[in-house]
Design an enzyme around this catalytic site. Sequence first.
Site, short mmCIF file in Angstrom:
data_model
loop_
_atom_site.label_atom_id
_atom_site.label_comp_id
_atom_site.label_asym_id
_atom_site.label_seq_id
_atom_site.Cartn_x
_atom_site.Cartn_y
_atom_site.Cartn_z
CD GLU A 290 -5.29 6.42 -0.54
OE1 GLU A 290 -6.38 5.85 -0.51
OE2 GLU A 290 -4.37 6.13 0.28
CG ASP B 128 -2.01 1.01 1.19
OD1 ASP B 128 -2.29 1.56 0.11
OD2 ASP B 128 -2.58 1.30 2.25
#
Length: 366
Positions: free
Chosen positions: A155, A125
């Site tokens: 993000e 991630d």
Amino acid sequence: MRVSPESAGPLYAWETMKVKPARPVAELDAVALTRRLVDIESVTYNEGAVGRELVEILASRNFCVETMPVEQHGESRSKSERFNVYAGTAGENPDVVLSTHMDTVPPFYPSSEDAEFVYGRGACDAKGIIAAQIIAAERLLAEGVRVGLLFVVGEERDSAGAKTANLQPRGSRFLINGEPTDNRLAVASKGTLRVRLTARGKMAHSAYPELGESATHKLIEALNRLLVLQLPVVEDVGPSTLNVGTLEGGRAPNVIADHAEAQMLIRLVGPSDETKAAVLKAVDGLAEVEFTLEIPFQRFRAVEGLPTMVAKFTTDIPFLTRWGEPLLLGPGSIHVAHTPDERLAKRELMEAVELYVKVARELVAS
């Protein structure tokens, strides 16, 4: 700060950083590239170093590389420069863009590996995804597919990079966003509704509660009502879920509290109107309600022959609306993202390269 695409000035313009003469290059090693990126700390607001590394890597691979500055958040203490990175072919608008994010959650863990996995913060991630997308893009370019790469900051907090990138899209028809989906295409992604509850009361000595009004007692009652709410359920998606994430309030154990606050996050499976109305009704007379963030529920297309899933998390996709029809696909499990055991199976990493190539081909041909 709100800036319309029409009024976006130089701060939000792409700037060409590197264009190097084309030369033959051997295919990148996906595991080595993943570890190289993981070993650069890039917790949100501190993405400058990994951004610079990507600029150098992509330029050395014959991409035309551009950057777009992204403002530091007002609460950030980082002195790092922040920018999105776009890579493609000079003078060409892409048909499909592969995209994900450069930032990670804290704390930083350096990379390691064994025979099966790559470990470290960002392994799944989303630095392994970056590696897979770069290799896939090179293969697609070699086949003549018009493809670009978009790597954004922020993000994990507020999607600041995606919002900024959306001011200056590149004319792509499709956007394949990368998040850990176990190499399955997401057919839907739950939305997010962040809620702040504030209860107010009157201070008094705790030996004489009748002289005061407890804000904490009000808040506890409000939360009890919310925890038993019947939230929407969608058959092919599942239920909305509610999490009480933070609680604070009061002055001392022997003081009737005059203030208490909680923050919740609700995962949406459809429009938010029904859920908002239910929250307001449940806590009426007990607490004030502020809806501090909303990211909509989304559905995506499937591709014949590929396994699918429903993402219970949210992504940058709702803030990249001008980059083409979105799809969501990436290697790794969301169950180990954001944990001390974050890892990515090497097998999944290699499979992701093939999947990105396959899906991009089919989209462009459609």
